[in-house]
Design an enzyme around this catalytic site. Structure first.
Site, PDB file in Angstrom:
ATOM      1  N   ASP A  71       6.981  -6.819  -7.059  1.00 29.07           N
ATOM      2  CA  ASP A  71       6.878  -5.814  -8.112  1.00 29.07           C
ATOM      3  C   ASP A  71       5.425  -5.832  -8.595  1.00 29.07           C
ATOM      4  OD1 ASP A  71       7.651  -3.965 -10.094  1.00 29.07           O
ATOM      5  OD2 ASP A  71       7.845  -5.584 -11.546  1.00 29.07           O
ATOM      6  N   ASP A  99      10.288  -9.417 -12.212  1.00 27.50           N
ATOM      7  CA  ASP A  99      10.247  -9.942 -13.575  1.00 27.50           C
ATOM      8  C   ASP A  99      11.546 -10.589 -14.007  1.00 27.50           C
ATOM      9  OD1 ASP A  99      11.964  -7.855 -14.087  1.00 27.50           O
ATOM     10  OD2 ASP A  99      10.496  -6.638 -15.155  1.00 27.50           O
TER      11      ASP A  99
END
Length: 807
Positions: A512, A704
């Protein structure tokens, strides 16, 4: 006290206490004598769960704990609602300490016994920490049933308590040390008596003297057989009672065969004696067990440090703020809203918010970062942090059992209890190995009894002794325990057991962007002064205007400015546009171009031109533009190094982001990532990963941990850039407690080393057994030399695995 302990009857069951017995339990502050370790364990468990009142209210003694009813009915108190286990609608779970773990075979035996129990959904025993994780159905099983099942195979389990567990580990080490000492002493003395027989091969030793030497050797061997060898006999008996063939079975058969064969030869005066081989084998095998025990302790050292960091008590300020008188209370009794005092050097008992004081906190146990962090009034602090400088007054936000450190420990315990596929394979092979070995030893005995009866007994003993299933079963768990301990000390929490194995096989590493490859917050990238004021002067004015703002852009300006050197007055914030205020008597505006242009006039040429992916802020005063600030989410300093590492190892690196396509491609270009997709919704990220997997890729995902929950769960192995507060929400296989991207690279390196060492260990164990067993069967190895080989094989495997702790 001595009078109490020398009571004639057991306080638990009422049976006589044997002379010299040392078993006792403190009940209602009085030490009570027990007749056997079984009664001692049951009574201690009843005390540990807070049910001491049973002894005050009972009408009769309980059944003896060593009889067939292994646990008395009162231990069913574990099923009461008053006894706290982690529960949900249908099931309960608990972590127990297990006494008597000797080797990896014990783990397999206990897990197998529990999984046979109706209602038990999961049972995993961590060989390194000797902790048992159990999950069971409330409708089909009670906690007392689980403890009884463990006891039926010769082990004792009790609710985990850090202090008691530590004492138990110390006691186990001392007991094994005494057994090792006795075995060593017996071995040396026996060697002194058998040496003349070896040296007098020319017949100079007469029959009477030879007989005396044998009888003396028999007497000196008895302590080793009756005391030092008991762990092997107990393990073998436990296995046979459970109708399994554990690794202690061939060991015990080899010891007993050597001993009783020698006893028969001593009584009849005919044949060879092997007292020296028996004592040497016991000594060497105990050396190997002691080495293994110390290795397990070292491999679990990081977890032990975390466990002992949980404070047992806290200083409660019951009447704050009227009074600051502190009362010492158990940490477990703290409730939300309680006010506590934490002095310098003390650990914080529960997640809290600072009410009063400023101090530096040591968060190294939680994040792996050694540098202390400043915290002031109004900021949250995690349970388990160490107060390093000044006293703090805190308000409790969560009970101690739900603190950050407690959540971390639960994840770690769960992580250590699982096994990767390679470990399960080794366990299965070892279990069948024992059966094959016993059949092979019987066949070898039959052959030599036909070929040369005098050699049949020593050759069969050598075959039983030389084999080393322990090395096979120790090869994987010891290496994995050492690797996970090493990573935990560096702030990497391995949650799932397959992480190292799967990461080593990964073909695609998917990142990400925001918060993973970037720091996840705006950072001031550039200042352009547009008038006579310097860049630093403009930055100080901007920081004064932003001093009271909670906006992320404001925090970026404040971080860049450092300590403020001026202050703003008459501050006004216009939502979505900017701030206006007076600094040193001059009115300034800070915000977007249109907002500042209202007082500064039309923008000067290209000052309003932004840069792709960066947010512009402008500073101006009446009739004048002063500065142009550019802010953006900066790349992590280590991002390029991590990407380069995976490229060099032939991994395909992919960037998936929900940010704008142009910004995503810009970051990919900077880092040299060939495949990048922007403006991806969570379900689109999931589809992308599943398409890769459908094509045969093994995908590692780094995100995350919260926003990327779905794709993290779907990936073959996943990493969450986490902090202590978000641990419970992480859907990843690994949590990077330090929030450092470099930890992914560290984990990959450790995975490669771990798989290499596991393959080395399995290869060595296989090569040793394939070579040594035929050699013993062909009479190339005598029993004592076989014992040396067996102990050395286990030692090599353990020493090799412990190299991972230095990585």
């Amino acid at each position: 006290m001595n009078a109490v302990l020398q009571s004639a009857s057991c306080f638990h069951c009422g049976l006589p206490v044997p002379a010299g017995a040392h078993w006792n339990v403190v009940i209602d502050d009085v030490p009570r004598a027990m007749c056997c370790p079984g009664c001692e364990a049951v009574a201690q468990t009843i005390v540990d769960i807070g049910q001491s009142s049973y002894y005050r209210e009972r009408a009769e003694y309980a059944d003896n704990a060593s009889e067939t009813a292994m646990l008395p009915p009162e231990l069913r108190l574990y099923s009461n609602d008053d006894v706290q286990f982690a529960r949900d609608a249908d099931s309960c779970e608990a972590t127990l300490s297990v006494v008597g773990i000797r080797c990896a075979a014990c783990v397999w035996l206990i897990e197998r016994q529990l999984l046979r129990l109706p209602g038990v959904q999961a049972a995993s025993l961590n060989v390194a920490t000797e902790r048992l994780y159990v999950r069971w159905s409330k409708q089909q099983c009670a906690p007392g049933d689980i403890l009884q099942a463990v006891r039926q195979v010769g082990y004792t389990a009790y609710p985990y308590d850090a202090v008691r567990h530590g004492q138990q580990l110390q006691q186990a080490s001392k007991t094994l040390g005494r057994q090792l000492f006795v075995a060593g002493l017996s071995m040396m003395q026996v060697m002194m008596y058998v040496a003349p027989a070896y040296l007098a091969e020319d017949g100079t030793l007469d029959d009477n003297m030879a007989s005396l030497m044998r009888w003396a050797s028999l007497l000196l061997t008895l302590p080793a057989i009756c005391y030092s060898a008991m762990p092997f006999f107990q393990g073998a008996w436990s296995s046979l009672r459970a109708r399994t063939l554990g690794m202690d079975v061939p060991v015990s058969l080899g010891i007993l065969a050597a001993f009783f064969g020698s006893v028969v030869a001593t009584f009849t005066g005919r044949g060879e004696v092997y007292f020296d081989s028996a004592t040497m084998f016991i000594f060497l095998l105990l050396c190997s067990r002691y080495f293994e025990l110390q290795a397990r302790r070292k491999a679990a050292s990081a977890l032990e440090r975390l466990q002992h960091a949980l404070p047992a008590s806290a200083s409660l300020l019951a009447s704050f703020p009227d009074s600051r008188a502190a009362t010492l209370v158990p940490a477990g009794s703290l409730a939300v809203g309680d006010i506590i005092l934490v002095k310098p050097g003390e650990a914080i008992a529960a997640d809290s918010v600072i009410v009063e004081g400023t101090s530096a906190l040591d968060l190294s146990l939680l994040t792996g970062e050694s540098a202390a962090q400043r915290r002031k009034a109004g900021e949250r602090v995690p349970g388990g942090a160490i107060n390093a400088s000044a006293a703090l007054i805190l308000r409790v936000l969560k009970p101690a059992r739900d603190s950050t450190l407690s959540d971390l420990l639960k994840l770690i315990e769960r992580a250590g209890s699982g096994k990767p596929q390679i470990a399960l394979w080794a366990d299965k092979v070892a279990a069948w190995f024992v059966l094959g070995l016993l059949l092979f030893a019987a066949a070898v005995f039959a052959f030599w009894h036909w070929h040369d009866p005098a050699q049949a007994w020593p050759v069969a003993i050598a075959v039983l002794v030389v084999s080393c299933p322990c090395a096979l079963s120790l090869a994987t768990p010891t290496a994995l325990a050492a690797a996970t301990d090493s990573l935990l000390r560096r702030g990497v929490l391995i949650v799932q057991p397959h992480v190292l194995e799967t990461l080593h096989r990964a073909t695609h590493i998917v990142f990400d962007k925001t918060g993973t490859l970037t720091v996840g917050r705006p950072v001031l990238q550039q200042i352009e002064a547009l008038a006579s004021m310097t860049q630093d002067e403009c930055l100080q004015v901007a920081a004064a205007l932003e001093a009271g703002s909670a906006h992320p852009l404001a925090q970026a300006i404040l971080d860049a400015a450092g300590e403020p050197r001026c202050h703003a007055e008459q501050l006004q914030e216009v939502q979505g546009q900017g701030l206006e205020g007076v600094v040193d008597g001059v009115r300034y505006r800070l915000g977007n171009a249109a907002f500042v242009a209202a007082i500064a006039g039309p923008p000067l040429g290209d000052t309003a031109i932004g840069v792709q992916g960066k947010t512009p802020l402008y500073l101006g005063l009446q009739g004048q533009w002063l500065a142009h600030f550019l802010l953006s989410d900066a790349l992590r300093p280590e991002a390029q190094e991590v990407i380069n590492y995976f490229h060099k190892r032939g991994k395909q690196v992919v960037l998936l982001s929900g940010d704008q396509e142009a910004l995503t491609q810009s970051v990919a270009a900077q880092l040299g990532i060939a495949t990048a997709c922007g403006e991806c919704l969570p379900d689109e990220k999931l589809d992308f990963v599943q398409q890769l997997q459908a094509q045969g890729a093994v995908v590692a995902m780094v995100g995350d941990g919260i926003n990327d929950a779905a794709v993290l769960s779907a990936a073959d192995v996943s990493f969450a850039m986490g902090s202590g507060a978000a641990l419970a929400q992480a859907h990843a296989d690994t949590v990077l407690l330090s929030s450092q991207l470099r930890s992914v690279q560290d984990t990959a390196k450790t995975a490669a080393r771990s798989m290499s060492i596991i393959r080395e260990n399995l290869g060595w164990a296989t090569l040793y057994n394939v070579t040594a067993i035929p050699a013993a069967a062909l009479d190339f190895l005598n029993p004592w030399l076989s014992g040396v080989g067996m102990a050395a094989s286990s030692a090599v495997v353990i020493a090799n695995a412990l190299r991972l702790r230095k990585s």
